[in-house]
Each structure stands twice: as structure tokens, then as C-alpha cells.
Design a protein around this motif. Structure first.
Motif, mmCIF file in Angstrom:
data_model
loop_
_atom_site.group_PDB
_atom_site.id
_atom_site.type_symbol
_atom_site.label_atom_id
_atom_site.label_comp_id
_atom_site.label_asym_id
_atom_site.label_seq_id
_atom_site.Cartn_x
_atom_site.Cartn_y
_atom_site.Cartn_z
ATOM 1 N N VAL A 198 15.343 -40.296 -25.369
ATOM 2 C CA VAL A 198 14.395 -41.084 -26.169
ATOM 3 C C VAL A 198 13.821 -42.218 -25.339
ATOM 4 O O VAL A 198 12.601 -42.438 -25.303
ATOM 5 C CB VAL A 198 15.080 -41.642 -27.430
ATOM 6 C CG1 VAL A 198 14.160 -42.631 -28.148
ATOM 7 C CG2 VAL A 198 15.464 -40.508 -28.376
ATOM 8 N N THR A 199 14.671 -42.942 -24.646
ATOM 9 C CA THR A 199 14.218 -44.056 -23.803
ATOM 10 C C THR A 199 13.239 -43.584 -22.745
ATOM 11 O O THR A 199 12.179 -44.200 -22.532
ATOM 12 C CB THR A 199 15.428 -44.735 -23.138
ATOM 13 O OG1 THR A 199 16.251 -45.319 -24.161
ATOM 14 C CG2 THR A 199 14.989 -45.820 -22.175
ATOM 15 N N ALA A 200 13.570 -42.482 -22.071
ATOM 16 C CA ALA A 200 12.699 -41.978 -21.010
ATOM 17 C C ALA A 200 11.348 -41.526 -21.555
ATOM 18 O O ALA A 200 10.304 -41.766 -20.937
ATOM 19 C CB ALA A 200 13.391 -40.826 -20.277
ATOM 20 N N LEU A 201 11.345 -40.869 -22.705
ATOM 21 C CA LEU A 201 10.082 -40.424 -23.298
ATOM 22 C C LEU A 201 9.208 -41.608 -23.688
ATOM 23 O O LEU A 201 7.994 -41.612 -23.438
ATOM 24 C CB LEU A 201 10.365 -39.555 -24.520
ATOM 25 C CG LEU A 201 10.927 -38.157 -24.258
ATOM 26 C CD1 LEU A 201 11.439 -37.532 -25.546
ATOM 27 C CD2 LEU A 201 9.873 -37.253 -23.616
ATOM 28 N N VAL A 202 9.817 -42.625 -24.292
ATOM 29 C CA VAL A 202 9.058 -43.815 -24.682
ATOM 30 C C VAL A 202 8.488 -44.506 -23.450
ATOM 31 O O VAL A 202 7.326 -44.936 -23.441
ATOM 32 C CB VAL A 202 9.951 -44.783 -25.487
ATOM 33 C CG1 VAL A 202 9.256 -46.130 -25.677
ATOM 34 C CG2 VAL A 202 10.289 -44.173 -26.845
ATOM 35 N N GLU A 203 9.272 -44.612 -22.401
ATOM 36 C CA GLU A 203 8.804 -45.268 -21.185
ATOM 37 C C GLU A 203 7.656 -44.516 -20.527
ATOM 38 O O GLU A 203 6.868 -45.108 -19.778
ATOM 39 C CB GLU A 203 9.964 -45.440 -20.208
ATOM 40 C CG GLU A 203 10.984 -46.472 -20.674
ATOM 41 C CD GLU A 203 12.167 -46.608 -19.732
ATOM 42 O OE1 GLU A 203 12.309 -45.754 -18.820
ATOM 43 O OE2 GLU A 203 12.956 -47.563 -19.916
ATOM 44 N N GLU A 204 7.554 -43.206 -20.824
ATOM 45 C CA GLU A 204 6.444 -42.414 -20.293
ATOM 46 C C GLU A 204 5.263 -42.377 -21.251
ATOM 47 O O GLU A 204 4.298 -41.655 -21.015
ATOM 48 C CB GLU A 204 6.911 -40.992 -19.985
ATOM 49 C CG GLU A 204 7.877 -40.904 -18.820
ATOM 50 C CD GLU A 204 7.238 -41.261 -17.489
ATOM 51 O OE1 GLU A 204 5.994 -41.239 -17.403
ATOM 52 O OE2 GLU A 204 7.976 -41.550 -16.529
ATOM 53 N N LEU A 229 17.698 -47.583 -31.831
ATOM 54 C CA LEU A 229 16.570 -47.261 -30.945
ATOM 55 C C LEU A 229 15.247 -47.660 -31.591
ATOM 56 O O LEU A 229 14.357 -48.191 -30.918
ATOM 57 C CB LEU A 229 16.566 -45.767 -30.631
ATOM 58 C CG LEU A 229 17.647 -45.271 -29.670
ATOM 59 C CD1 LEU A 229 17.720 -43.749 -29.692
ATOM 60 C CD2 LEU A 229 17.390 -45.768 -28.257
ATOM 61 N N ALA A 230 15.114 -47.412 -32.885
ATOM 62 C CA ALA A 230 13.884 -47.803 -33.585
ATOM 63 C C ALA A 230 13.720 -49.317 -33.572
ATOM 64 O O ALA A 230 12.604 -49.841 -33.433
ATOM 65 C CB ALA A 230 13.902 -47.274 -35.013
ATOM 66 N N GLY A 231 14.833 -50.036 -33.716
ATOM 67 C CA GLY A 231 14.761 -51.492 -33.657
ATOM 68 C C GLY A 231 14.354 -51.994 -32.295
ATOM 69 O O GLY A 231 13.670 -53.021 -32.171
ATOM 70 N N ARG A 232 14.751 -51.274 -31.264
ATOM 71 C CA ARG A 232 14.425 -51.681 -29.892
ATOM 72 C C ARG A 232 12.968 -51.387 -29.546
ATOM 73 O O ARG A 232 12.312 -52.168 -28.862
ATOM 74 C CB ARG A 232 15.346 -50.959 -28.912
ATOM 75 C CG ARG A 232 15.174 -51.374 -27.448
ATOM 76 C CD ARG A 232 16.061 -50.529 -26.552
ATOM 77 N NE ARG A 232 17.426 -50.432 -27.080
ATOM 78 C CZ ARG A 232 18.288 -49.502 -26.713
ATOM 79 N NH1 ARG A 232 17.932 -48.560 -25.849
ATOM 80 N NH2 ARG A 232 19.501 -49.482 -27.219
ATOM 81 N N TYR A 233 12.449 -50.243 -30.010
ATOM 82 C CA TYR A 233 11.130 -49.808 -29.569
ATOM 83 C C TYR A 233 10.051 -49.903 -30.643
ATOM 84 O O TYR A 233 8.906 -49.504 -30.411
ATOM 85 C CB TYR A 233 11.208 -48.364 -29.055
ATOM 86 C CG TYR A 233 12.040 -48.243 -27.802
ATOM 87 C CD1 TYR A 233 11.635 -48.832 -26.617
ATOM 88 C CD2 TYR A 233 13.250 -47.552 -27.807
ATOM 89 C CE1 TYR A 233 12.403 -48.731 -25.458
ATOM 90 C CE2 TYR A 233 14.020 -47.436 -26.657
ATOM 91 C CZ TYR A 233 13.587 -48.033 -25.496
ATOM 92 O OH TYR A 233 14.358 -47.933 -24.363
ATOM 93 N N GLY A 234 10.381 -50.407 -31.818
ATOM 94 C CA GLY A 234 9.365 -50.617 -32.840
ATOM 95 C C GLY A 234 8.727 -49.325 -33.301
ATOM 96 O O GLY A 234 9.413 -48.312 -33.509
ATOM 97 N N PRO A 277 23.506 -40.356 -17.963
ATOM 98 C CA PRO A 277 22.594 -39.747 -18.933
ATOM 99 C C PRO A 277 21.131 -39.783 -18.482
ATOM 100 O O PRO A 277 20.371 -38.850 -18.766
ATOM 101 C CB PRO A 277 22.818 -40.573 -20.196
ATOM 102 C CG PRO A 277 24.248 -41.002 -20.098
ATOM 103 C CD PRO A 277 24.466 -41.275 -18.627
ATOM 104 N N ALA A 278 20.732 -40.832 -17.767
ATOM 105 C CA ALA A 278 19.344 -40.940 -17.302
ATOM 106 C C ALA A 278 18.980 -39.818 -16.340
ATOM 107 O O ALA A 278 17.807 -39.424 -16.262
ATOM 108 C CB ALA A 278 19.119 -42.298 -16.649
ATOM 109 N N ASP A 279 19.960 -39.294 -15.592
ATOM 110 C CA ASP A 279 19.667 -38.183 -14.680
ATOM 111 C C ASP A 279 19.234 -36.951 -15.457
ATOM 112 O O ASP A 279 18.335 -36.214 -15.037
ATOM 113 C CB ASP A 279 20.907 -37.848 -13.841
ATOM 114 C CG ASP A 279 21.333 -38.981 -12.929
ATOM 115 O OD1 ASP A 279 20.445 -39.602 -12.311
ATOM 116 O OD2 ASP A 279 22.544 -39.249 -12.835
ATOM 117 N N ILE A 280 19.883 -36.718 -16.578
ATOM 118 C CA ILE A 280 19.523 -35.571 -17.414
ATOM 119 C C ILE A 280 18.188 -35.833 -18.111
ATOM 120 O O ILE A 280 17.338 -34.935 -18.222
ATOM 121 C CB ILE A 280 20.622 -35.304 -18.458
ATOM 122 C CG1 ILE A 280 22.023 -35.380 -17.828
ATOM 123 C CG2 ILE A 280 20.388 -33.956 -19.123
ATOM 124 C CD1 ILE A 280 22.219 -34.540 -16.607
ATOM 125 N N ALA A 281 17.990 -37.066 -18.551
ATOM 126 C CA ALA A 281 16.740 -37.419 -19.231
ATOM 127 C C ALA A 281 15.540 -37.212 -18.311
ATOM 128 O O ALA A 281 14.488 -36.745 -18.759
ATOM 129 C CB ALA A 281 16.794 -38.867 -19.715
#
Length: 260
Positions: free
Chosen positions: A24-30, A47-52, A227-231
């Protein structure tokens, strides 16, 4: 070079922690918008609270076909066309076969295999009609190499890999790509649950070095994945940079399986 997912809408299952949260983090950052789903709501709500408004949190039991279909239809109607579906929801119930219960076998397949079927089918019905989209299933390198004590998990992941490849073959002519990412040992709660209580550093070292008694090779790159490697692998396969890749199983395991 970025993956360039601006304007895309993704659905991620098992998004509350570990690899799912990293995806989720990687997709949002892209640049993507993400519907983050999990059986437990707390992780995806964080996650919703972090990324609005970039992340919409929804509870979802992937074993419930009606719930999956309803959610996908609501996403299509309320948030826009679904471009990316990522299957990450999974469970692990280790046991030797002779001690494995019917309940644990059935539950493992219900989430790891049937859940992938439910989500992929619901998403594919919309994607195929539009002639675009992609499905990425996070499986495991255990799907390709036997692992003692993990028969149900390995078999369920192997089934998910082959299902995703068959789906990719059926949908290739309609512009929908379907691929799998197969991680090796990754620093998640699921991985730590396999380690005996005590020294986590020593347990990680045994994973990296291998265990001949358990017929397990080590990790040639000398580290356990984050986990970021897989993301990163998931985001690549979801992007236009992988536009000519379908029915592929991408191992992200530091060379652990030796592709045997």
C-alpha cells in the motif's frame, strides 16, 4: 525512474501489516489511490489515517465470495475503474502432515487459494470488459520447493500461482496482465511466528545460513528480505514498465531456492 502509477486505482488484500502494508505504501508513493482491505480493520484504518484520501480502508474476508464481489462492485461504482488488484491476504499454519488437521488444511486453502480466486475473478470481470488492468498475486517460494512442516501453505501457494497463470492466459487477449511474486523469508510477523522463542538474531542467522537437517538452503545474498523488497516487485509488475510481462512468477528470495 518511477513506476508512474498516477491516477491508477488499486485494491490490496491483506493490507493491514507486513508485506500488504508495504505494498500500500509503495503504491501510494507512486501516485496510486488504494483500497486497503484486511480481515482486521485496525491496520488498514491506520494506513488511511496516514495517507488521507489516497487510501480507503475496508474490512474484507476474502473467503466470502459475496463480500468480495460486493466490495469490488462498490469500488468500481464509487471510486472509479479498478486498474490493479493485489492478492496478499494469507495465513500460515505449520504442521507435519501426519499431525495436520482437516480444519487447518481447509482454512489455509480457503484464504490462500480460494481467496485469490474470489478477488481475481471479481476484479477480472470488470477489467476484461474495459480491456485493461492487472492482477498480482503474492505467493511464496515454498510453492516451488518442498518445505518440511509447511505442506498446506506450500500447496495452497502453488495452487494460487497456477491459478494466476491460467487467468493470465485467459485474459491476455483482453489486455489484462496477471503475474505472481514469490517471496522467500521476509521480516514479517508470519516469519517470526516460525522462529522459536528466544534470540531473534540467532533465528535469523539460521535462516540465512540454511539448515541441512531441515533440507533447507540458505540465502545466497546473505540477508532476509524486508517487506519493501517485495512491495517493489509488486509495484513493478503493476506498472507499465512491465507491460509485456504476464503469466510470470517473480522470485524475490535472495537466491534461496536456487530456482530448483
Amino acid at each position: 525512474m518511477t513506476a508512474g502509477l498516477g491516477g491508477r486505482l488499486a485494491l490490496v488484500t491483506g493490507a493491514g501489516r507486513g508485506i500488504g502494508a508495504a505494498v500500500v505504501t509503495a503504491l501510494v508513493e507512486e501516485g496510486a489511490r488504494v483500497v486497503a482491505t484486511d480481515l482486521a480493520a485496525d491496520g488498514v484504518e491506520a494506513l488511511a489515517g496516514r495517507y488521507g484520501d489516497r487510501v480507503t480502508a475496508r474490512p474484507l474476508d476474502v473467503t466470502d465470495a459475496t463480500a468480495v464481489r460486493t466490495l469490488v462492485d462498490e469500488v468500481e461504482d464509487g471510486l472509479g475503474p479498478l486498474d490493479i488488484a493485489v492478492n496478499i491476504a494469507g495465513i500460515l499454519r505449520p504442521s507435519d502432515v501426519v499431525d495436520l488437521t482437516d480444519e487447518d488444511w481447509a482454512a489455509t486453502f480457503a484464504v490462500n487459494t480460494t481467496g485469490v480466486f474470489h478477488v481475481s475473478r471479481a476484479a477480472a470481470r470488470h477489467m476484461a470488459g474495459r480491456g485493461s488492468g492487472c492482477v498480482v498475486t503474492v505467493a511464496s517460494n515454498a510453492a516451488g520447493v518442498p518445505r518440511a512442516g509447511l505442506s498446506a501453505y506450500a500447496a495452497s501457494k502453488a495452487a494460487a500461482v497456477m491459478f494466476t497463470k491460467c487467468l493470465g492466459l485467459e485474459l491476455a487477449g483482453r489486455g489484462v496482465r496477471c503475474n505472481t511474486v514469490s517471496p522467500g523469508s521476509t521480516l514479517t510477523d508470519m516469519q517470526r511466528a516460525l522462529w522459536p522463542d528466544g534470540d531473534e538474531t540467532a533465528a535469523a542467522r539460521r535462516v540465512i545460513d540454511g539448515d541441512p537437517a531441515a533440507y533447507r538452503t540458505g540465502i545466497p545474498l546473505g540477508r532476509i528480505a524486508e517487506p519493501a523488497d517485495i512491495a517493489d516487485a509488486v509495484v513493478f509488475l503493476a506498472s507499465d514498465r512491465a507491460r509485456h510481462i504476464t503469466m510470470h512468477d517473480l522470485y524475490v528470495d535472495g537466491g534461496a531456492t536456487l530456482r530448483a
